[in-house]
Scaffold this motif. Structure first.
Motif, short mmCIF file in Angstrom:
data_model
loop_
_atom_site.label_atom_id
_atom_site.label_comp_id
_atom_site.label_asym_id
_atom_site.label_seq_id
_atom_site.Cartn_x
_atom_site.Cartn_y
_atom_site.Cartn_z
N CYS A 22 -9.09 13.97 -4.10
CA CYS A 22 -8.44 12.66 -4.22
C CYS A 22 -9.30 11.49 -3.78
CB CYS A 22 -7.14 12.66 -3.41
SG CYS A 22 -5.94 13.85 -4.04
N PHE A 23 -10.37 11.75 -3.07
CA PHE A 23 -11.22 10.67 -2.59
C PHE A 23 -12.67 11.15 -2.54
CE2 PHE A 23 -10.96 6.96 0.71
CZ PHE A 23 -11.86 6.22 -0.05
N PRO A 24 -13.22 11.53 -3.70
CA PRO A 24 -14.54 12.16 -3.72
C PRO A 24 -15.66 11.29 -3.14
CG PRO A 24 -13.74 11.77 -5.96
CD PRO A 24 -12.62 11.44 -5.03
N ILE A 25 -15.54 9.97 -3.23
CA ILE A 25 -16.57 9.10 -2.66
C ILE A 25 -16.67 9.30 -1.16
CG2 ILE A 25 -16.89 6.67 -2.04
CD1 ILE A 25 -16.50 5.97 -4.92
N LEU A 26 -15.54 9.51 -0.52
CA LEU A 26 -15.51 9.73 0.92
C LEU A 26 -16.13 11.08 1.29
CD1 LEU A 26 -14.15 8.31 3.46
CD2 LEU A 26 -12.39 10.04 3.18
N THR A 27 -16.03 12.03 0.39
CA THR A 27 -16.52 13.38 0.67
C THR A 27 -17.99 13.41 1.03
OG1 THR A 27 -14.86 14.23 -0.86
CG2 THR A 27 -16.61 15.73 -0.24
N LYS A 28 -18.80 12.54 0.43
CA LYS A 28 -20.23 12.56 0.74
C LYS A 28 -20.47 12.24 2.22
CE LYS A 28 -22.45 8.11 0.00
NZ LYS A 28 -23.37 7.34 -0.79
N TRP A 29 -19.62 11.38 2.81
CA TRP A 29 -19.78 11.05 4.23
C TRP A 29 -19.31 12.21 5.11
CZ3 TRP A 29 -23.03 7.40 4.92
CH2 TRP A 29 -23.17 6.41 3.93
N PRO A 45 -0.71 21.92 4.41
CA PRO A 45 -0.06 23.14 3.93
C PRO A 45 -0.79 23.79 2.76
CG PRO A 45 1.28 21.21 3.41
CD PRO A 45 0.10 20.74 4.21
N ARG A 46 -1.58 22.99 2.06
CA ARG A 46 -2.27 23.49 0.87
C ARG A 46 -3.69 23.92 1.21
NH1 ARG A 46 -2.40 18.04 -1.62
NH2 ARG A 46 -2.76 17.72 0.58
N GLU A 47 -4.12 24.98 0.57
CA GLU A 47 -5.51 25.40 0.73
C GLU A 47 -6.35 24.61 -0.28
OE1 GLU A 47 -8.29 29.39 1.05
OE2 GLU A 47 -6.25 29.55 0.31
N THR A 48 -6.62 23.38 0.07
CA THR A 48 -7.39 22.47 -0.78
C THR A 48 -8.86 22.86 -0.74
OG1 THR A 48 -7.82 20.95 1.03
CG2 THR A 48 -5.78 20.59 -0.24
N PRO A 49 -9.68 22.31 -1.64
CA PRO A 49 -11.11 22.56 -1.54
C PRO A 49 -11.68 22.18 -0.17
CG PRO A 49 -10.62 21.60 -3.67
CD PRO A 49 -9.34 21.54 -2.85
#
Length: 167
Positions: A22-29, A45-49
């Motif tokens: 949902c916020f891939p730009i933030l993922t790099k940080w 609750p979810r096993e998200t990536p």
């Protein structure tokens, strides 16, 4: 919070946020912090990536996040992992917060949330022993019927560690 500050953290608590999708730009940080050795705790609750890559995933029953957050704060208090001078200088109502979280043992939080008590203890210690912990939350905890209380529980954790206002 400036996004580059995320990379300065040594423990990231991601609560109710599917950052990877949902916020891939933030993922790099987030990955930059991980590259520097930061721990990643995911309360969802979810096993998200993001949860799949976490050091510790807390698979909470929907709507019960506050039990886990309060149990974490209780453990920080009991193990002396809070910043008392910061709390005395910059907060009001700390005694009421301390009293409010006292009933939330890891075992009670497990019964309420489904998250094993051992994982709650491990998460609290990772967060509590970090020098620059950071909490990231999103709609997952905000948009419940008690979303304000969930966010206040996150704020209480950050204040207890003396992190509000610091990189």
């Amino acid at each position: 919070l400036p996004m580059p500050d995320i990379a300065l953290s040594d423990c990231l608590l991601v609560a109710g946020s599917n950052v990877g999708e949902c916020f891939p730009i933030l993922t790099k940080w987030l990955w930059r912090a991980r590259d520097r050795g930061a721990s990643l705790i995911v309360l969802d609750p979810r096993e998200t990536p993001t949860a799949r890559t976490a050091d510790l995933w807390l698979p909470v029953r929907p709507g019960t996040d506050i039990a886990v957050l309060n149990a974490m704060l209780r453990l920080l208090i009991h193990e002396g992992l809070i910043d008392e001078p910061y709390l005395a200088a910059r907060t009001t109502g700390w005694d009421a917060v301390r009293a409010a979280v006292e009933p939330y043992t890891p075992e009670l939080a497990e019964r309420i949330s489904g998250v094993p008590a051992a994982r709650i203890v491990a998460a609290a210690r990772l967060y509590g022993r970090a020098t620059a912990p950071l909490i990231m939350h999103a709609r997952g905890i905000e948009h419940s019927s008690h979303g304000v209380d969930n966010v206040l529980a996150c704020i209480n954790l950050a204040l207890a560690r003396g992190m509000v206002g610091k990189p």
